[in-house]
Design an enzyme around this catalytic site. Structure first.
Site, PDB file in Angstrom:
ATOM      1  N   GLY A 149       5.173 -42.113 -33.516  1.00 33.22           N
ATOM      2  CA  GLY A 149       4.528 -41.217 -32.557  1.00 33.22           C
ATOM      3  C   GLY A 149       4.889 -41.657 -31.146  1.00 33.22           C
ATOM      4  O   GLY A 149       5.905 -42.318 -30.926  1.00 33.22           O
TER       5      GLY A 149
ATOM      6  N   ILE B  54       3.609 -43.913 -29.114  1.00 35.32           N
ATOM      7  CA  ILE B  54       3.686 -45.358 -28.855  1.00 35.32           C
ATOM      8  C   ILE B  54       4.890 -45.959 -29.576  1.00 35.32           C
ATOM      9  O   ILE B  54       5.621 -46.776 -29.008  1.00 35.32           O
ATOM     10  CB  ILE B  54       2.361 -46.051 -29.267  1.00 35.32           C
ATOM     11  CG1 ILE B  54       1.200 -45.497 -28.419  1.00 35.32           C
ATOM     12  CG2 ILE B  54       2.473 -47.566 -29.111  1.00 35.32           C
ATOM     13  CD1 ILE B  54      -0.195 -45.892 -28.917  1.00 35.32           C
TER      14      ILE B  54
ATOM     15  N   ARG C 158       6.094 -40.129 -41.235  1.00 39.12           N
ATOM     16  CA  ARG C 158       5.808 -39.073 -42.208  1.00 39.12           C
ATOM     17  C   ARG C 158       6.932 -38.038 -42.214  1.00 39.12           C
ATOM     18  O   ARG C 158       7.361 -37.564 -43.234  1.00 39.12           O
ATOM     19  CB  ARG C 158       4.489 -38.369 -41.859  1.00 39.12           C
ATOM     20  CG  ARG C 158       3.297 -38.956 -42.578  1.00 39.12           C
ATOM     21  CD  ARG C 158       2.040 -38.307 -42.107  1.00 39.12           C
ATOM     22  NE  ARG C 158       1.957 -38.343 -40.648  1.00 39.12           N
ATOM     23  CZ  ARG C 158       0.878 -38.074 -39.942  1.00 39.12           C
ATOM     24  NH1 ARG C 158      -0.221 -37.729 -40.548  1.00 39.12           N
ATOM     25  NH2 ARG C 158       0.877 -38.144 -38.620  1.00 39.12           N
TER      26      ARG C 158
ATOM     27  N   ALA D  66      -1.632 -51.206 -34.762  1.00 41.15           N
ATOM     28  CA  ALA D  66      -2.130 -49.882 -35.157  1.00 41.15           C
ATOM     29  C   ALA D  66      -3.640 -49.918 -35.379  1.00 41.15           C
ATOM     30  O   ALA D  66      -4.424 -49.583 -34.477  1.00 41.15           O
ATOM     31  CB  ALA D  66      -1.395 -49.419 -36.408  1.00 41.15           C
ATOM     32  N   ARG D  67      -4.059 -50.336 -36.548  1.00 35.97           N
ATOM     33  CA  ARG D  67      -5.474 -50.439 -36.898  1.00 35.97           C
ATOM     34  C   ARG D  67      -5.627 -51.484 -37.974  1.00 35.97           C
ATOM     35  O   ARG D  67      -4.712 -51.661 -38.798  1.00 35.97           O
ATOM     36  CB  ARG D  67      -5.989 -49.112 -37.481  1.00 35.97           C
ATOM     37  CG  ARG D  67      -6.503 -48.122 -36.471  1.00 35.97           C
ATOM     38  CD  ARG D  67      -7.794 -48.581 -35.794  1.00 35.97           C
ATOM     39  NE  ARG D  67      -8.245 -47.623 -34.804  1.00 35.97           N
ATOM     40  CZ  ARG D  67      -7.846 -47.581 -33.534  1.00 35.97           C
ATOM     41  NH1 ARG D  67      -6.986 -48.471 -33.073  1.00 35.97           N
ATOM     42  NH2 ARG D  67      -8.339 -46.673 -32.704  1.00 35.97           N
TER      43      ARG D  67
ATOM     44  N   GLU E  24     -12.697 -55.933 -38.093  1.00 37.33           N
ATOM     45  CA  GLU E  24     -12.860 -56.572 -36.787  1.00 37.33           C
ATOM     46  C   GLU E  24     -14.227 -56.224 -36.183  1.00 37.33           C
ATOM     47  O   GLU E  24     -14.751 -55.144 -36.466  1.00 37.33           O
ATOM     48  CB  GLU E  24     -11.720 -56.163 -35.838  1.00 37.33           C
ATOM     49  CG  GLU E  24     -11.683 -54.692 -35.496  1.00 37.33           C
ATOM     50  CD  GLU E  24     -10.454 -54.304 -34.675  1.00 37.33           C
ATOM     51  OE1 GLU E  24      -9.330 -54.676 -35.037  1.00 37.33           O
ATOM     52  OE2 GLU E  24     -10.648 -53.612 -33.665  1.00 37.33           O
TER      53      GLU E  24
ATOM     54  N   HIS F 211      -7.715 -56.978 -30.115  1.00 39.45           N
ATOM     55  CA  HIS F 211      -7.618 -55.528 -29.900  1.00 39.45           C
ATOM     56  C   HIS F 211      -7.510 -55.192 -28.398  1.00 39.45           C
ATOM     57  O   HIS F 211      -8.358 -54.478 -27.853  1.00 39.45           O
ATOM     58  CB  HIS F 211      -8.825 -54.812 -30.535  1.00 39.45           C
ATOM     59  CG  HIS F 211      -8.553 -53.372 -30.872  1.00 39.45           C
ATOM     60  ND1 HIS F 211      -9.081 -52.738 -31.965  1.00 39.45           N
ATOM     61  CD2 HIS F 211      -7.809 -52.430 -30.236  1.00 39.45           C
ATOM     62  CE1 HIS F 211      -8.682 -51.470 -31.995  1.00 39.45           C
ATOM     63  NE2 HIS F 211      -7.902 -51.273 -30.939  1.00 39.45           N
TER      64      HIS F 211
HETATM   65  C1  8YV Z   1      -9.013 -48.818 -27.641  1.00 39.67           C
HETATM   66  C2  8YV Z   1      -7.221 -48.234 -29.345  1.00 39.67           C
HETATM   67  O1  8YV Z   1      -9.148 -49.654 -26.580  1.00 39.67           O
HETATM   68  O2  8YV Z   1      -6.932 -46.193 -28.221  1.00 39.67           O
HETATM   69  C3  8YV Z   1      -7.031 -46.767 -29.294  1.00 39.67           C
HETATM   70  O3  8YV Z   1      -6.959 -46.155 -30.380  1.00 39.67           O
HETATM   71  O4  8YV Z   1      -7.084 -48.817 -30.355  1.00 39.67           O
HETATM   72  C4  8YV Z   1      -7.569 -48.960 -28.100  1.00 39.67           C
HETATM   73  O5  8YV Z   1      -6.735 -48.494 -27.086  1.00 39.67           O
HETATM   74  C5  8YV Z   1     -10.052 -49.107 -28.676  1.00 39.67           C
HETATM   75  O6  8YV Z   1      -9.952 -48.287 -29.786  1.00 39.67           O
HETATM   76  C6  8YV Z   1     -11.468 -49.010 -28.085  1.00 39.67           C
HETATM   77  O7  8YV Z   1     -11.938 -47.700 -28.007  1.00 39.67           O
END
Ligand code: 8YV
Length: 328
Positions: A156, A158, A179, A239-240, A269, A287
């Site tokens: 995407g 980023i 994808r 990512a997550r 987390e 994060h």
């Molecule tokens: C956020 C992030 O700071 O934008 C996102 O999806 O992971 C980070 O930039 C975080 O999610 C807090 O809201």
């Protein structure tokens, strides 16, 4: 005329609160207290809007208990804290904060990649511990960045930013998996070649993960995927949490299955898998990929503008489920 009431669920810039107060009765959490779900629900009573971050889970239970709620504006591009189907069913608009963080987050992805490959955290800990007694030819010898193969999973905005940094700035050979394949012009811009996930894992010197979290992307990288990677390879997750099986990664790092990892996000987390804390070849950050003052300010402003745009002008800037809410 009374102003609509909204809730700001976490501590945020005072200027953002002031901007919101021009239009709304604002209840905020400037003490940054950790609210339970019950407390969040209690605070949302009578509120038509919520300013949320990734830490507030908006699901069917909460929505049923907060029938006056019309919009949740997330100060994040990712929105896996939102149950979008439940929000659409309840007629609640979801908005996120895309674009304003793209370049900053790509910068950080690249920084984490370099810190990981060049063993910056590990060597700093060594120095701070007073262990540096003499120079040695192989002391903290890491992996090459320039000219190496960069594999990006999730292409995407980023991911594309990281690809451009790698290809144009460091002469890297960029491959990606997504994808769907990007159009030829975007591929040319990023100097990136589409490959299968398996080919990417087998051939990349550095693997960077930038996919959104969903049930389908859960454990995109687990023991089987780590086994495909080269023992000299590095893995970066911006990512997550949950995209990587952190327990399996800790084993792979401990056993030298891969050389090193850089993690900005974690399963569960702010808890971090205890085994990740004991292996030296991992760079761990809390994060912070989007954390510059300018970018976090822009993200907060965009979330506020979505609340103002929707509740006052009936025109949200970056809605996620506008069509579903409109059809209610
Ligand atoms: C956020 C992030 O700071 O934008 C996102 O999806 O992971 C980070 O930039 C975080 O999610 C807090 O809201």
């Amino acid at each position: 005329m009374t102003k609509p009431a909204i809730l700001v669920a976490r501590k945020i810039f005072p200027a953002t609160i002031a901007a919101l107060e021009q239009h709304f009765e604002v209840e905020s959490n400037q003490d940054d207290a950790s609210w339970s779900k019950a407390e969040l629900i209690a605070r949302l009573q009578g509120k038509v809007g919520a300013f949320t971050t990734g830490s507030e889970r908006i699901d069917a239970e909460l929505l049923t208990a907060c029938p006056q709620l019309r919009i949740c504006a997330n100060m994040a591009v990712g929105y896996n804290n939102f149950d979008i189907d439940a929000m659409s069913a309840a007629g609640v608009l979801a908005t996120n904060a895309p674009d304003v963080l793209t370049e900053t987050t790509a910068d950080f992805g690249f920084a984490l990649l370099m810190a990981t490959a060049r063993r910056i955290s590990e060597s700093e800990h060594f120095l701070r511990a007073g262990l540096w007694k003499k120079w040695s030819y192989d002391m903290f010898a890491g992996a090459e960045i320039h000219g190496s193969t960069l594999g990006i999973i999730g292409m995407g905005r980023i991911g594309q930013g990281i690809a451009k940094r790698g290809a144009h700035g460091f002469g890297m050979n960029v491959i990606y998996h997504n994808r769907s394949q990007l159009d030829a012009a975007t591929e040319a811009d990023c100097k990136a070649r589409f490959v299968s996930k398996e080919e990417l894992l087998k051939t990349a010197d550095h693997v960077v993960l930038v996919v959104p979290y969903s049930a389908a992307s859960h454990h995109t990288i687990g023991a089987a995927e780590l086994a495909l990677m080269q023992p000299t390879a590095t893995l970066v997750n911006i990512a997550r949490g949950g995209i990587v099986d952190d327990a399996a990664l800790a084993v792979a790092l401990r056993d030298g299955r891969i050389a090193a990892a850089g993690l900005d996000v974690f399963e569960g987390e702010p808890k971090v898998h205890p085994d990740l804390l004991t292996v030296p070849n991992v760079v761990l950050t809390p994060h912070i990929a989007s954390a510059t003052v300018a970018t976090r300010t822009a993200m907060a402003q965009l979330a506020a503008d979505n609340l103002i745009g929707f509740l006052i002008q009936n025109k949200p800037l970056t809605p996620i489920n506008a069509a579903q809410v409109a059809s209610k």
